[in-house]
Motif scaffolding. Structure first.
Motif, short mmCIF file in Angstrom:
data_model
loop_
_atom_site.label_atom_id
_atom_site.label_comp_id
_atom_site.label_asym_id
_atom_site.label_seq_id
_atom_site.Cartn_x
_atom_site.Cartn_y
_atom_site.Cartn_z
N GLU A 105 19.28 12.45 21.81
CA GLU A 105 18.02 13.27 21.44
C GLU A 105 17.00 12.47 20.47
OE1 GLU A 105 19.69 15.93 18.52
OE2 GLU A 105 20.83 17.20 19.98
N ALA A 106 15.85 12.45 21.54
CA ALA A 106 14.78 11.71 21.01
C ALA A 106 13.80 12.69 20.21
CB ALA A 106 14.41 11.08 22.28
N TYR A 107 13.00 11.87 19.19
CA TYR A 107 12.03 12.65 18.52
C TYR A 107 10.91 12.14 18.30
CZ TYR A 107 16.09 15.75 16.83
OH TYR A 107 17.23 16.59 16.69
N ARG A 108 9.89 12.65 18.58
CA ARG A 108 8.36 12.10 18.42
C ARG A 108 8.15 12.06 16.93
NH1 ARG A 108 5.25 12.02 23.59
NH2 ARG A 108 7.05 12.73 25.22
N SER A 109 8.51 13.18 16.31
CA SER A 109 7.91 13.39 14.87
C SER A 109 8.87 12.70 13.99
CB SER A 109 7.89 14.88 14.39
OG SER A 109 7.82 15.02 13.26
N SER A 159 11.03 4.95 39.46
CA SER A 159 10.85 4.30 38.16
C SER A 159 9.94 3.32 38.16
CB SER A 159 12.06 3.91 37.67
OG SER A 159 11.86 3.31 36.21
N GLU A 160 9.11 3.19 37.09
CA GLU A 160 7.97 2.09 37.14
C GLU A 160 8.29 1.36 36.09
OE1 GLU A 160 3.94 3.72 37.51
OE2 GLU A 160 4.35 3.84 39.65
N ALA A 161 9.15 1.70 35.19
CA ALA A 161 9.53 1.16 34.12
C ALA A 161 10.24 -0.43 34.32
CB ALA A 161 10.67 1.89 33.20
N ASP A 162 10.23 -1.08 33.16
CA ASP A 162 10.80 -2.49 33.17
C ASP A 162 12.04 -2.69 33.19
OD1 ASP A 162 8.03 -3.52 33.28
OD2 ASP A 162 8.08 -3.57 31.12
N ALA A 163 12.92 -1.72 32.96
CA ALA A 163 14.36 -1.69 32.88
C ALA A 163 14.96 -0.23 33.23
CB ALA A 163 14.84 -1.91 31.55
N PRO A 164 16.00 -0.27 33.75
CA PRO A 164 16.76 1.10 34.03
C PRO A 164 16.72 2.08 33.15
CG PRO A 164 18.35 -0.46 34.42
CD PRO A 164 17.11 -1.34 34.03
N LEU A 165 16.69 3.33 33.16
CA LEU A 165 17.20 4.18 32.03
C LEU A 165 18.81 4.49 32.08
CD1 LEU A 165 16.17 6.42 29.82
CD2 LEU A 165 16.27 7.92 31.75
N LEU A 166 19.25 4.04 30.91
CA LEU A 166 21.00 4.02 30.97
C LEU A 166 21.74 5.48 30.68
CD1 LEU A 166 21.16 0.83 29.01
CD2 LEU A 166 21.52 0.86 31.49
N ARG A 167 20.67 6.27 30.26
CA ARG A 167 21.52 7.59 29.81
C ARG A 167 20.61 8.62 29.80
NH1 ARG A 167 21.47 3.89 25.81
NH2 ARG A 167 23.82 3.62 26.23
N PRO A 168 20.88 10.03 29.86
CA PRO A 168 20.06 10.99 29.50
C PRO A 168 19.44 11.04 28.30
CG PRO A 168 21.98 11.82 30.64
CD PRO A 168 22.24 10.32 30.13
N VAL A 169 18.17 11.42 28.28
CA VAL A 169 17.33 11.54 27.12
C VAL A 169 16.59 12.92 26.79
CG1 VAL A 169 15.23 10.79 25.78
CG2 VAL A 169 16.97 8.96 27.18
N VAL A 170 17.00 13.61 25.80
CA VAL A 170 16.05 14.88 25.50
C VAL A 170 15.09 14.78 24.69
CG1 VAL A 170 16.72 17.11 24.79
CG2 VAL A 170 18.55 16.01 25.80
N ASP A 171 13.85 15.19 25.20
CA ASP A 171 12.48 15.02 24.23
C ASP A 171 12.66 16.29 23.48
OD1 ASP A 171 10.07 15.32 23.54
OD2 ASP A 171 9.46 13.80 24.66
N ILE A 172 13.16 16.44 22.28
CA ILE A 172 13.29 17.41 21.41
C ILE A 172 12.01 18.32 21.20
CG2 ILE A 172 13.95 18.35 19.32
CD1 ILE A 172 16.40 17.35 20.93
N GLU A 173 10.79 17.62 20.86
CA GLU A 173 9.74 18.43 20.70
C GLU A 173 9.10 18.89 21.99
OE1 GLU A 173 9.89 15.78 16.97
OE2 GLU A 173 10.29 15.56 19.17
#
Length: 413
Positions: free
Chosen positions: A140-144, A280-294
């Motif tokens: 669960e990722a938070y911008r705030s 994906s154009e990121a420098d590394a692979p995404l390892l797990r699902p990410v929920v952008d909470i806001e």
């Protein structure tokens, strides 16, 4: 063709019910208009959510309600012409979301959530599908920063109360855990107990393949042809009429179309959702699902690429797809996740089957002998499919259920 049980619906719930009944020696035929795992079970974030002990509720904070009312959120959008059809359902949903009733819903759902990983693991091992599942948990990722610091202690309390494993990651720790993420998040909560699936549709098809290998039959047919006979139930399929002593309706949001002619009125509404895959154009692979909470979306690593899944769209089933919500989510996610080109010809649209009291419908129909229900799992169909199959099969076989099934009884509506 005579069987013991007809299961209508070859999504994750129907396939799981069929497998559990088969384990108990029942001869089962699985009937759907499409191949297994090609409706709602296909398009989700691929989470087996062992940490989701509190259902998704109607917001009680008036600021959040006003924000959603503007209809410019990635988390929730609504089709104005569809709102009248949702009015009664939304009123009941709001009432059920009061703190004391939400706590009751969480208590009722806990026995199912607590067994979800174990029941999946049993099927995964039998079907040889371990390569599709990752024990990475989700974020669960938070911008705030304020929101992150407010929610982190609550997450720790929930984890301690339910024996779950959680880590609180500040911005630096988050970057160490997920090197693919660009700056943008103040921190994240890592729920370690859930598992993620790299291809949910393939998982459901794999379970269906296990069902067939162990003697089960899968047929294409029209669930709307279901009718009672003097000895049980029958339905028409491409291979002819199938008859059985019992029938299970596990058709997700389409269950009410089958049940209405039989006199049942279930308050079942669709929360629509979209997904799109990206390079994906990121420098590394995404390892797990990410929920952008806001922002109200999920990005999950899948076999096909990065899958972006949206929040909720309230729109009638027959309304055309609306790309606005996905476009907004893509705009927010692209710089943080390094989303590249779209990989699908068009967005996928699915329908989450939801009841206003946030509990699925599992159990005997009540007014018809030999008719059983298994639907209404909202956002957690993938999570709860196998454990629902176990509970219903125990009830149908006269066993002592592993938990009290009364919170999910169809007669509550």
């Amino acid at each position: 063709m005579a069987q013991d049980v007809i299961v209508l619906g070859a999504g994750i719930v129907g396939v799981s019910v069929a497998l559990h009944l088969q384990q108990r020696g029942r001869h089962v035929v699985l009937v759907d208009r499409r191949a297994p795992g090609e409706e709602t079970s296909f398009g989700n974030a691929g989470l087996i959510e062992a940490s989701s002990v509190v259902p998704y509720a109607f917001p009680r904070d008036w600021r959040t309600v006003l924000r959603f009312a503007r209809n410019d959120s990635t988390a929730l959008r609504y089709d104005l012409r569809s709102l009248p059809s949702y009015a009664t359902w939304l009123a009941r949903f709001w009432w059920e979301s009061a703190p004391n009733r939400l706590q009751a819903a969480a208590r009722d759902m806990l026995p199912l959530v607590a067994r979800c990983v174990a029941e999946h693991d049993a099927f995964i091992d039998r079907a040889g599908l371990r390569e599709l599942v990752r024990p990475t948990g989700w974020l669960e990722a938070y911008r705030s920063r304020a929101s992150f610091e407010k929610e982190a202690p609550d997450a720790e309390r929930i984890a301690a109360a339910h024996g779950l494993h959680v880590s609180i990651l500040d911005a630096s720790a988050l970057r160490s855990a997920e090197a693919s993420l660009a700056p943008g998040y103040a921190g994240a909560i890592h729920w370690a107990d859930p598992k993620s699936v790299s291809d949910p549709g393939a998982l459901t098809k794999g379970y269906a393949g296990l069902f067939e290998r162990e003697g089960g039959t899968i047929l294409r047919g029209d669930a709307l042809t279901l009718e009672a006979t003097g000895r049980g139930w029958r339905v028409r399929t491409a291979d002819g009429v199938v008859e059985a002593q019992e029938a299970v309706v596990a058709l997700g949001v389409w269950s009410d179309a089958v049940l209405r002619p039989l006199g049942y009125r279930m308050p079942l509404m669709a929360k629509r959702g979209y997904h799109m895959h990206y390079a994906s154009e990121a420098d590394a692979p995404l390892l797990r699902p990410v929920v952008d909470i806001e922002a109200g979306y999920v990005v999950a690593p899948m076999k096909r690429g990065l899958r972006l899944t949206t929040g909720v769209e309230l729109a009638s089933r027959e309304r055309p797809a609306n790309p606005v919500q996905l476009d907004l989510a893509e705009r927010a996610a692209r710089p943080v996740f390094g989303l590249g080109q779209r990989l699908d010809d068009k967005p996928w649209l699915g329908l989450r089957p939801c009841t206003p009291d946030m509990r699925p419908v599992i159990g005997p129909a009540g007014r018809h002998a030999g008719l059983w229900f298994a639907f209404g799992h909202a956002h957690h169909g993938l999570t709860l499919g196998p454990v629902t199959g176990r509970l219903l099969a125990e009830m149908m076989s006269g066993e002592t259920p592993f938990t009290d099934p009364s919170p999910y009884r169809p007669s509550r509506f």
